[in-house]
Scaffold this motif. Sequence first.
Motif, short mmCIF file in Angstrom:
data_model
loop_
_atom_site.label_atom_id
_atom_site.label_comp_id
_atom_site.label_asym_id
_atom_site.label_seq_id
_atom_site.Cartn_x
_atom_site.Cartn_y
_atom_site.Cartn_z
N THR A 117 35.75 36.29 38.11
CA THR A 117 35.57 37.71 38.40
C THR A 117 35.14 38.48 37.16
OG1 THR A 117 37.64 37.33 39.54
CG2 THR A 117 36.65 39.47 39.82
N ILE A 159 40.09 32.23 39.02
CA ILE A 159 39.57 33.37 39.78
C ILE A 159 39.31 34.54 38.82
CG2 ILE A 159 40.22 35.14 41.45
CD1 ILE A 159 41.50 32.99 43.11
N ASN A 160 40.27 34.79 37.93
CA ASN A 160 40.10 35.91 37.00
C ASN A 160 38.89 35.69 36.11
OD1 ASN A 160 42.30 37.13 38.03
ND2 ASN A 160 43.68 36.59 36.37
N LYS A 218 44.64 30.99 39.50
CA LYS A 218 44.53 32.42 39.19
C LYS A 218 43.64 32.63 37.95
CE LYS A 218 45.79 36.01 41.10
NZ LYS A 218 46.85 36.56 41.92
N GLN A 245 34.97 45.19 41.12
CA GLN A 245 35.80 44.32 40.29
C GLN A 245 37.21 44.82 40.24
OE1 GLN A 245 34.29 43.66 36.46
NE2 GLN A 245 33.28 41.82 37.17
N GLN A 274 38.86 44.03 43.34
CA GLN A 274 39.20 42.62 43.49
C GLN A 274 40.46 42.28 42.72
OE1 GLN A 274 35.76 40.29 43.22
NE2 GLN A 274 36.67 38.92 44.67
N LYS A 275 40.53 42.89 41.54
CA LYS A 275 41.70 42.60 40.73
C LYS A 275 42.97 43.04 41.43
CE LYS A 275 39.29 42.52 36.49
NZ LYS A 275 38.45 43.45 35.78
N CYS A 279 43.35 40.68 44.75
CA CYS A 279 43.72 39.28 44.79
C CYS A 279 44.22 38.74 43.47
CB CYS A 279 42.53 38.43 45.23
SG CYS A 279 41.23 38.45 44.03
N CYS A 280 44.03 39.49 42.43
CA CYS A 280 44.42 38.91 41.16
C CYS A 280 45.56 39.68 40.51
CB CYS A 280 43.25 38.88 40.18
SG CYS A 280 41.73 38.41 40.97
#
Lengths: 216, 529
Positions: free
Chosen positions: B379, B375-376, B372, A205, A208-209, A212-213
Amino acid sequence: MAARGASVQRPNGASQGKICQFKLVLLGESAVGKSSLVLRFVKGQFHEYQESTIGAAFLTQTVCLDDTTVKFEIWDTAGQERYHSLAPMYYRGAQAAIIVYDITNQDTFNRAKSWVKELQRQANPNIVIALSGNKADLANKRMVEYEEAQAYAEENGLLFMETSAKTAMNVNDIFLAIAKKLPKTDPGARGPQQGAGTVQVNESQGGQKSGCCGGK
Amino acid sequence: MSLHIVGGLLIKRFGKTGIRSVNLLRFRLAQEFLLCFILTKNTFGKIINKTMSKKPSRFHVDESDLWCKNQCGFYGNTAWKGYCSVCYKSLTNRQQSSSHRVHQHASVEKAVSQRQATPELSYSKFADKRRQQSKTNPVKSLFKSTKKDKSEVDKTSSKGHHHLKSEFGAFLESLSRPIYEDISKRVQNFLSKFKLLPVNSTVETWSDAVQDFYQIITEHINVDPIYQTLEETAVENLQDQLEMYLMNRLYNVVFCPPNSNDEQEDLSLQKRIRSLHWVTIQQLEANVNDQDIGVRIALDKSIADIIELDTKTLPKDKLACIVESSRKIFDAFRLSNEKSEVDGGPQSVASADDFLPLFIFIILKANPPRLKSNINYITRFASPSRLNSGEGGYFFTNMCCVVDFIEKLNAESLNLSEEEFDSYMSGRTTAEGVNTVYVCDGLRLIHENNGMIRRLKERQEKYANSVLNLEHKLSEFREQFDEQINQLVLRAPLTLKPKRGKADIDLDHDIPHSLPSPILPQQISNSQI
């Protein structure tokens, strides 16, 4: 995920044997025949081709190994150079990887070597890596010697086979070899394993952050 | 001031005409100009409120009616009581804290008033201010948000979601009694614990709490003997239902929450995608025939599906949208390949090499709202098994990759030179060809028809030319023909000889005397034979 990957042994289900699910990523330059290899494996003589699957980017196939059923989830990756930097998102949490090169093209072999290095450095430390020299049917145009690749694979502890998606040579074998090498966790000793899985989830996680985030 | 003068002049001019309707117009104009005048005197808000109260009597909706009540230059929304999202957020925060913390109120007031005083300030500046504010006083600002969120949780649990509760309850009742009791006890426990999270918790803390809960439940199901009678699929179903219930309950609180940067990230990504509107399928090297109507329809459907992502509440449904959108992309490849197979092209099934570039294109064209945040949210709060396995996990990973690629996209990733890339980005060069037509059906139809007309025109011109050619050739041929004939005539002139009389053998001509007399038959006697 590991949590669901190795199924739990239940009193009523013990007779059926274990079902293990593994995520397998396909790496390699474009046009080395990654998807043909998988399509051959999935469509091949083993089982019926699953009509529900879409395209050749995400496929699943089950193989039986003694008392265990191994279910592969095969994640294809885009091989073009420009998408190289996205690969970590795909191989994160993968238990196995097949790195494919084209025996008639030396560049693809060099690229495969760089994939191996990257996986050893960044992927799950227990990942099972297989090297596949594809297009073995075009042996008369061979540019990468079998011995060379074999030596490289031994040096790096990889499974190695020359395959041909066209003639189906070694296609099932390489997947079976991976299935054999994958750790089929003993349900009794799953406690710590699962713990490790949890850490992995959090790591992934976090990754991923940042991948892409985040970044801003 | 000059505005005022101009207004006065106009009023005078129209005043002379004396027509009724113009009088009305004059009145309106006077009102508007008065407004402009007073606006400069900084009593903007009051007047606006006055005019706003008059406006509902008219059927016409002015653009100004749509603006945020705070006059910050952004559009308002009835869902936010006529404010824009930022003003509404600060307003509710202010209302929340006013009863508890008076000094907090003052600082928000200050922020709002600062903003009012400089309405032309961009959102980003205000957002910076807001961020600074939360930096200097993080505990308080976070306290505000959690206060609000918790009240929302309470609200949702007391008011709505009865249907949801009953659905989950019905599912639980279908299980055995001990499982039912155990699960509902754990869920209640978790929700009350979630409400009691420390005041300074971040969205990551929420995420961890939810993920821990999933993990604990999974472990618990594996170990506890009461679950041993359940089938594998029933366990998965139970986990699904659990996730659905929790996310339905928490969605309003945890989706794009005020204690995260999600909104800013959404805006910057949206801006980024807008600035990349010129990227073509060809530049991304997606091997699909986008001229084909069927392919285009499939791509349109894919865009529609990915836009729908934002309307769903549950991670499961959101992932289903992504999978559906991807499916359409593969449909497009299938259609495109069928065509090329007919034409003798190679038969192939689309792989990730083909899929990813086209997915990038789809996201660029769709510019899905709040991408966004979505996606957040997925996730942070989807159960981990969803994200690392199955089609949903695979295509979600692809979408994360696409967003990452778009954010880092540069000249090199499109095989362009720096200059070309810069000129595209600055708008000096505009994308030409088919891709620009990818805006809507109507424009595309126009483009197609234009193309058709162009082709027809070319053909017509070709025909017209060949007709002219033919005419020319005909006249040439005629001339040549005439000339040849003339030459022939010259070479062999036609001389008419006098007509000869017809010879009539039956006519009694004078027999020329020189001829001997006709032979006379002689009689021969028998004896002589």
